[in-house]
Design an enzyme around this catalytic site. Structure first.
Site, short mmCIF file in Angstrom:
data_model
loop_
_atom_site.label_atom_id
_atom_site.label_comp_id
_atom_site.label_asym_id
_atom_site.label_seq_id
_atom_site.Cartn_x
_atom_site.Cartn_y
_atom_site.Cartn_z
N GLY A 1 74.42 23.64 40.30
CA GLY A 1 75.85 23.75 40.55
C GLY A 1 76.63 22.46 40.45
N ASN B 1 74.92 29.33 35.50
CA ASN B 1 75.76 30.26 36.25
C ASN B 1 77.11 29.62 36.56
OD1 ASN B 1 75.35 32.20 39.36
ND2 ASN B 1 76.93 32.26 37.82
N THR B 2 77.09 28.56 37.38
CA THR B 2 78.34 27.95 37.84
C THR B 2 79.22 27.46 36.70
OG1 THR B 2 77.09 27.19 39.78
CG2 THR B 2 79.30 26.28 39.48
N ALA C 1 69.81 24.69 35.54
CA ALA C 1 70.64 24.00 36.53
C ALA C 1 71.28 22.73 35.98
CB ALA C 1 69.85 23.66 37.79
N GLY C 2 72.53 22.53 36.36
CA GLY C 2 73.23 21.29 36.09
C GLY C 2 74.15 21.29 34.89
N LYS D 1 61.99 35.04 38.27
CA LYS D 1 62.26 33.60 38.32
C LYS D 1 61.96 33.08 39.72
CE LYS D 1 65.63 30.02 38.41
NZ LYS D 1 67.03 29.69 38.73
#
Length: 323
Positions: free
Chosen positions: A227, A275-276, A253-254, A166
């Site tokens: 994040g 992830n977050t 993301a997001g 990635k």
């Protein structure tokens, strides 16, 4: 003899091989990659390559940086789960492993960082999340130039042998928005070097098409800032990217909630990377399960085809025979 290892000067009694050096440092050579004077040392050559006065070495290892229906293919491989998860931000490796298992993910992103030489026996991610069980997706988190990203992924390939990677090249520390000129430069170099590149990019259909035409294995437009948990801010552009792409498109993301993940899948995306949203939930294990179900529900909703939107009400019950 003085060496600079992972940015710190260290003294040794005499020249030695890379293998002997790792032994003195207490580092397991099977779990790391070594760069000597900006050139990667193949694992097969650890016993033959000598280190000497003034050499600069980097010793790195991986750190903690859906399910399905028909599955999706990327770089010639088929995956059942459409949920990809990161391995960073958890309180410990035990929680990381438990959350990944609960998510049903098959692909996990891993960052590449210097080995902690002050405590080389300290557990590593691979002690809890096995690359024999999951497909590791080395990423370039924290890289701000194409050269940094290319160098990082070459080290990652040496450490684990993976070509599927990635790529993300960031523009600044405030937004972590992708630097697209540097991303394009890095993607071109990596593809020429034999990598299969899944690329984090802006939600710009033109940039996404350029990356696809260049040969990237998957396009990964941001849903919103990394994040942030802001969800999918520009669903129209992501839908356009997906409609025009011949390679997998995954939102990266997001995502902050299960509903965000479902929205991404209802747009037709092939998957979601997060992830977050899991790691910083009050209960990461439960959130991982929620995300797994959301990915499944969103995909099923997309395949089923939503009802058309209407400007006025349309009664559910038939009017014929009304009393």
């Amino acid at each position: 003899m003085k060496l600079v290892i992972n940015g710190e000067e260290r003294a040794f009694s005499a020249p030695m091989s890379v293998e002997a050096l790792l032994g003195q440092l207490g580092v397991d050579p099977r779990k790391v990659a070594v760069e000597r004077n900006l050139e990667i040392v193949p694992k097969s050559a650890y016993a033959q390559v000598a280190v000497g006065e003034g050499d600069r070495l980097e010793i790195v290892a991986f750190i903690g940086g859906g399910s399905g229906d028909d599955g999706f293919r990327v770089a010639g491989r088929t995956f059942t789960s459409r949920l990809l998860v990161g391995t960073g931000k958890y309180k410990d490796f035990e929680e990381t492993a438990a959350a990944i298992k609960a998510s049903g993910a098959e692909i996990v992103t891993v960052a590449v960082r210097r080995v902690n030489l002050s405590d080389p026996s300290k557990p590593m991610l691979v002690d809890y999340v096995s690359p024999k069980t999951y497909t590791f997706l080395p990423n370039t988190a924290g890289c701000y130039t194409a050269d940094e990203a290319v160098r990082t992924l070459r080290l990652a390939r040496e450490a684990g042998g993976w070509n599927l990677v990635k790529l993300e090249v960031l523009g600044d520390q405030t937004t972590l928005y992708p630097n697209m000129p540097e991303t394009l430069k890095a993607a071109e170099a990596l593809i020429k070097d034999g990598f299969e590149v899944m690329v984090y990019c802006s939600d710009d259909p033109i940039q996404a098409k350029i990356l696809e035409d260049m040969g990237c294995a998957a396009i990964m437009p941001l849903g919103s800032l990394i994040g942030s948990g802001l969800g999918i801010l520009n669903p129209t552009t992501i839908r356009i990217i997906k409609e025009n792409a011949k390679v997998p498109v995954l939102v990266d993301a997001g995502v902050g909630s299960a509903s965000d993940a479902a929205v991404a899948m209802e747009l037709g995306c092939d998957g979601v990377l997060m992830n977050t949203a899991i790691a910083h939930a009050r209960d990461p294990i439960r959130m991982a399960r929620a995300m797994k179900l959301a990915i499944e529900a969103g995909r099923l909703s997309y395949l089923a085809g939503r009802m058309p939107r209407k400007s006025y009400a349309d009664p559910s019950s038939p009017l014929a025979g009304l009393i």
